[in-house]
Write a protein that holds these residues in place. Structure first.
Motif, PDB file in Angstrom:
ATOM      1  N   LYS A  13      34.242  18.587  37.032  1.00  0.00           N
ATOM      2  CA  LYS A  13      33.647  18.924  35.749  1.00  0.00           C
ATOM      3  C   LYS A  13      34.219  18.106  34.601  1.00  0.00           C
ATOM      4  N   ASN A  14      35.430  17.582  34.797  1.00  0.00           N
ATOM      5  CA  ASN A  14      36.024  16.717  33.784  1.00  0.00           C
ATOM      6  C   ASN A  14      35.766  15.247  34.054  1.00  0.00           C
ATOM      7  N   GLY A  15      34.962  14.964  35.070  1.00  0.00           N
ATOM      8  CA  GLY A  15      34.487  13.613  35.299  1.00  0.00           C
ATOM      9  C   GLY A  15      35.454  12.676  35.988  1.00  0.00           C
ATOM     10  N   TYR A  16      36.427  13.205  36.742  1.00  0.00           N
ATOM     11  CA  TYR A  16      37.403  12.354  37.407  1.00  0.00           C
ATOM     12  C   TYR A  16      37.152  12.275  38.911  1.00  0.00           C
ATOM     13  N   SER A  17      37.372  11.097  39.480  1.00  0.00           N
ATOM     14  CA  SER A  17      37.472  10.976  40.926  1.00  0.00           C
ATOM     15  C   SER A  17      38.895  11.384  41.315  1.00  0.00           C
ATOM     16  N   GLN A  18      39.148  11.562  42.591  1.00  0.00           N
ATOM     17  CA  GLN A  18      40.509  11.893  43.017  1.00  0.00           C
ATOM     18  C   GLN A  18      41.491  10.790  42.616  1.00  0.00           C
ATOM     19  N   GLU A  19      41.054   9.545  42.741  1.00  0.00           N
ATOM     20  CA  GLU A  19      41.915   8.417  42.393  1.00  0.00           C
ATOM     21  C   GLU A  19      42.198   8.384  40.899  1.00  0.00           C
ATOM     22  N   GLN A  20      41.180   8.648  40.074  1.00  0.00           N
ATOM     23  CA  GLN A  20      41.377   8.650  38.621  1.00  0.00           C
ATOM     24  C   GLN A  20      42.322   9.763  38.192  1.00  0.00           C
ATOM     25  N   LEU A  21      42.159  10.951  38.778  1.00  0.00           N
ATOM     26  CA  LEU A  21      43.048  12.064  38.451  1.00  0.00           C
ATOM     27  C   LEU A  21      44.484  11.723  38.831  1.00  0.00           C
ATOM     28  N   ALA A  22      44.649  11.152  40.013  1.00  0.00           N
ATOM     29  CA  ALA A  22      45.988  10.774  40.466  1.00  0.00           C
ATOM     30  C   ALA A  22      46.643   9.810  39.490  1.00  0.00           C
ATOM     31  N   ASP A  23      45.873   8.841  38.997  1.00  0.00           N
ATOM     32  CA  ASP A  23      46.410   7.882  38.029  1.00  0.00           C
ATOM     33  C   ASP A  23      46.793   8.567  36.719  1.00  0.00           C
ATOM     34  N   LYS A  24      45.975   9.541  36.299  1.00  0.00           N
ATOM     35  CA  LYS A  24      46.210  10.217  35.031  1.00  0.00           C
ATOM     36  C   LYS A  24      47.533  10.980  35.030  1.00  0.00           C
ATOM     37  N   ILE A  25      47.858  11.626  36.152  1.00  0.00           N
ATOM     38  CA  ILE A  25      49.048  12.480  36.170  1.00  0.00           C
ATOM     39  C   ILE A  25      50.190  11.871  36.986  1.00  0.00           C
ATOM     40  N   GLY A  26      50.005  10.638  37.456  1.00  0.00           N
ATOM     41  CA  GLY A  26      51.096   9.913  38.086  1.00  0.00           C
ATOM     42  C   GLY A  26      51.486  10.369  39.472  1.00  0.00           C
ATOM     43  N   GLN A  30      46.397  10.810  47.783  1.00  0.00           N
ATOM     44  CA  GLN A  30      46.491  11.673  48.963  1.00  0.00           C
ATOM     45  C   GLN A  30      47.000  13.063  48.590  1.00  0.00           C
ATOM     46  N   THR A  31      47.842  13.125  47.551  1.00  0.00           N
ATOM     47  CA  THR A  31      48.352  14.428  47.101  1.00  0.00           C
ATOM     48  C   THR A  31      47.228  15.272  46.522  1.00  0.00           C
ATOM     49  N   VAL A  32      46.371  14.634  45.711  1.00  0.00           N
ATOM     50  CA  VAL A  32      45.213  15.353  45.151  1.00  0.00           C
ATOM     51  C   VAL A  32      44.325  15.845  46.282  1.00  0.00           C
ATOM     52  N   SER A  33      44.086  15.007  47.274  1.00  0.00           N
ATOM     53  CA  SER A  33      43.259  15.387  48.419  1.00  0.00           C
ATOM     54  C   SER A  33      43.837  16.594  49.149  1.00  0.00           C
ATOM     55  N   LYS A  34      45.153  16.597  49.336  1.00  0.00           N
ATOM     56  CA  LYS A  34      45.802  17.725  50.020  1.00  0.00           C
ATOM     57  C   LYS A  34      45.686  19.008  49.200  1.00  0.00           C
ATOM     58  N   TRP A  35      45.813  18.897  47.880  1.00  0.00           N
ATOM     59  CA  TRP A  35      45.634  20.077  47.028  1.00  0.00           C
ATOM     60  C   TRP A  35      44.246  20.674  47.221  1.00  0.00           C
ATOM     61  N   GLU A  36      43.245  19.802  47.208  1.00  0.00           N
ATOM     62  CA  GLU A  36      41.862  20.282  47.248  1.00  0.00           C
ATOM     63  C   GLU A  36      41.419  20.700  48.650  1.00  0.00           C
ATOM     64  N   ASN A  37      42.172  20.298  49.664  1.00  0.00           N
ATOM     65  CA  ASN A  37      41.874  20.718  51.038  1.00  0.00           C
ATOM     66  C   ASN A  37      42.710  21.903  51.472  1.00  0.00           C
ATOM     67  N   GLY A  38      43.563  22.395  50.578  1.00  0.00           N
ATOM     68  CA  GLY A  38      44.409  23.538  50.914  1.00  0.00           C
ATOM     69  C   GLY A  38      45.582  23.189  51.797  1.00  0.00           C
ATOM     70  N   GLN A  39      45.885  21.899  51.936  1.00  0.00           N
ATOM     71  CA  GLN A  39      47.002  21.477  52.771  1.00  0.00           C
ATOM     72  C   GLN A  39      48.325  21.470  52.014  1.00  0.00           C
ATOM     73  N   ALA A  40      48.255  21.553  50.680  1.00  0.00           N
ATOM     74  CA  ALA A  40      49.456  21.586  49.850  1.00  0.00           C
ATOM     75  C   ALA A  40      49.137  22.327  48.557  1.00  0.00           C
ATOM     76  N   ILE A  48      51.608  21.990  35.302  1.00  0.00           N
ATOM     77  CA  ILE A  48      51.724  21.756  33.854  1.00  0.00           C
ATOM     78  C   ILE A  48      50.870  20.560  33.441  1.00  0.00           C
ATOM     79  N   LEU A  49      50.927  19.480  34.212  1.00  0.00           N
ATOM     80  CA  LEU A  49      50.137  18.293  33.907  1.00  0.00           C
ATOM     81  C   LEU A  49      48.639  18.581  33.986  1.00  0.00           C
ATOM     82  N   LEU A  50      48.218  19.340  35.000  1.00  0.00           N
ATOM     83  CA  LEU A  50      46.806  19.701  35.130  1.00  0.00           C
ATOM     84  C   LEU A  50      46.370  20.585  33.972  1.00  0.00           C
TER      85      LEU A  50
END
Length: 224
Positions: A13-26, A30-40, A48-50
């Motif tokens: 909804k904020n218009g980010y790809s997983q790669e763009q979000l990862a870049d934004k918060i450093g 793969q970490t973003v992918s794991k969050w969204e897959n329930g693996q982490a 806090i960053l999100l």
């Protein structure tokens, strides 16, 4: 709605790809992918960053109660990619080409209005060589985005045709005023923006040779 579903919804909804979000918060994509897959699960610093990036509280992200879910869904109900796409189209079909001009909403104001499907855009400004104005977007009857601007001509050789040509170069990747840089002959345009489409401030200027002849400040973001 569980945590991974919320994280995926907020990102899209904020218009980010997983790669763009990862870049934004450093972090790694793969970490973003794991969050969204329930693996982490995001650690506190990640939450806090999100929270800061999306403009929602950590409670609304992590809690699984109905009240937090309803509030979160409402705040993320706008597809920003569609908003940006519409905004760029609206900008290119109003002031720079002097089309879709409408009756003044205030004494001696200049007003433009453009609509596509469920979206409506309005640009209204006061003044001439020194001016101030506002652009806004509505989704059905609800205002969802707004930008205020104020500027002035400060030197000779200002060319309004050049400014309008610049404004027609607006893109979905940089949907504020003109591009970051644009040159034609002896005229040079620059635009700098701090922040993101949801919350930003910026400055643009025009030089004729080495002389600054125009400047404009602007700021805005998503409103609810």
């Amino acid at each position: 709605m569980n945590l991974e579903e919320k994280l995926q919804m907020l990102r899209k909804k904020n218009g980010y790809s997983q790669e763009q979000l990862a870049d934004k918060i450093g972090i790694a994509r793969q970490t973003v992918s794991k969050w969204e897959n329930g693996q982490a699960i995001p650690e506190l610093n990640g939450l806090i960053l999100l929270s800061e990036l999306y403009g929602v509280t950590i409670d609304r992200i992590v809690k699984d109660d109905d009240e937090c879910n309803i509030l979160l869904c409402k705040s993320a109900d706008i597809d920003l990619n569609k908003v940006v796409s519409f905004l760029v189209s609206a900008k290119k079909n109003t002031y720079p080409v002097n089309e879709n001009k409408v009756q003044s909403s205030r004494m001696k104001s200049s007003d433009f209005c453009y609509a596509e499907n469920e979206y409506t855009y309005y640009d209204t400004y006061l003044g001439g060589e020194k001016f101030t104005g506002e652009e806004a977007v509505w989704y059905y009857d609800n205002p969802i985005w707004c930008m205020n601007y104020t500027g002035r001509i400060i030197g000779d050789n200002f060319n309004n045709g050049f400014l309008k040509e610049v404004l027609l170069q607006v893109t979905e990747k940089f949907p504020y005023r003109g591009p970051q840089m644009y040159t034609k002959g002896d005229y040079h345009y620059h635009c700098k923006v701090d922040g993101e489409f949801v919350w930003f401030q910026g400055y643009e200027d025009i030089f004729y040779l080495d002389e600054k002849i125009y400047e404009c400040y602007f700021h805005g973001g998503v409103i609810q």
